[in-house]
Enzyme design. Structure first.
Site, short mmCIF file in Angstrom:
data_model
loop_
_atom_site.label_atom_id
_atom_site.label_comp_id
_atom_site.label_asym_id
_atom_site.label_seq_id
_atom_site.Cartn_x
_atom_site.Cartn_y
_atom_site.Cartn_z
N GLY A 46 0.85 -1.26 0.10
CA GLY A 46 -0.11 -0.21 -0.15
C GLY A 46 0.94 1.27 -0.07
CD GLN A 51 3.38 5.86 2.75
OE1 GLN A 51 2.28 5.44 2.11
NE2 GLN A 51 4.19 5.17 3.19
CB CYS A 94 5.16 2.27 7.43
SG CYS A 94 4.43 3.92 6.49
CG LEU A 95 6.32 0.97 1.55
CD1 LEU A 95 5.93 1.10 -0.08
CD2 LEU A 95 7.74 -0.19 1.62
CG HIS A 136 -0.93 1.42 6.99
ND1 HIS A 136 -0.11 0.91 8.14
CD2 HIS A 136 0.00 2.15 6.34
CE1 HIS A 136 1.24 1.35 7.74
NE2 HIS A 136 1.10 2.16 6.78
CD GLU A 137 -1.04 2.84 2.59
OE1 GLU A 137 -0.65 3.89 2.54
OE2 GLU A 137 -0.19 1.71 2.85
CG HIS A 140 0.26 6.91 5.15
ND1 HIS A 140 1.31 7.59 5.79
CD2 HIS A 140 0.37 5.70 5.25
CE1 HIS A 140 2.13 6.62 6.22
NE2 HIS A 140 1.78 5.35 5.85
#
Length: 174
Positions: A46, A51, A94-95, A136-137, A140
């Site tokens: 994701g 990000q 998380c990236l 999660h996304e 963000h």
């Protein structure tokens, strides 16, 4: 399609609320394609537009296993309209917070309303990993990180670690 650089903690962009997308046009579709390329390259399941430094409410997801056919999803202006009372725990990463993983408890199922890559209104119910990934996304997009769902002690520790690494990187000549 272009692989874009990831925004890494403690960058303040990760704490900003993203702006809604007025219309799903070729620019938004190109952004989504770049996001998918970046997510697959990372690799991740994701990615939110913030990000990669784009403060718009766009999310891409693909929870297909490596051995399965890719199943990319594009969610524009996603909004969680229902969450189950039942909770589930997944180990999240998380990236934008590389190499840090922690168990996070979230609703086990959600219903999300969004626009697809063609601008058509959609609504899906998600459970399991997809529900976790969507939450999660969407977090963000609202300036919330998965570490906000863990203990303050663990959160403070990881934030200090990444702040120190960013400070050291800024002192190192390129």
């Amino acid at each position: 399609m272009t692989i874009r650089p990831l925004v890494i903690l403690p960058d303040p962009l990760l704490r900003r609320v993203c702006d809604p997308v007025a219309v799903v046009d070729d620019e938004v579709r190109a952004l989504a394609d770049d996001m998918l390329e970046t997510m697959y390259d990372a690799p991740g399941i994701g990615l939110a537009a913030c990000q990669i430094g784009v403060m718009r409410r766009v999310v891409v997801l693909d929870i297909a296993r490596e051995e399965d056919e890719p199943a990319p999803m594009v969610l524009v202006n996603p909004e969680i309209v229902w969450s189950s009372d039942e909770l589930s725990t997944y180990q999240e990463g998380c990236l934008s917070i590389p190499d840090f993983y922690e168990d996070v408890e979230r609703p086990a199922a959600v219903r999300v309303r969004f626009l697809d890559r063609n601008g058509a209104a959609q609504e899906i119910e998600a459970d399991g990993l997809l529900a976790t990934c969507v939450q999660h996304e969407v977090d963000h997009l609202d300036g919330v990180l998965f570490i906000d769902h863990i203990s303050k002690l663990k959160r403070d520790r990881v934030v200090r670690k990444f702040a120190k690494a960013a400070k050291e990187a800024s002192r190192t000549p390129a």
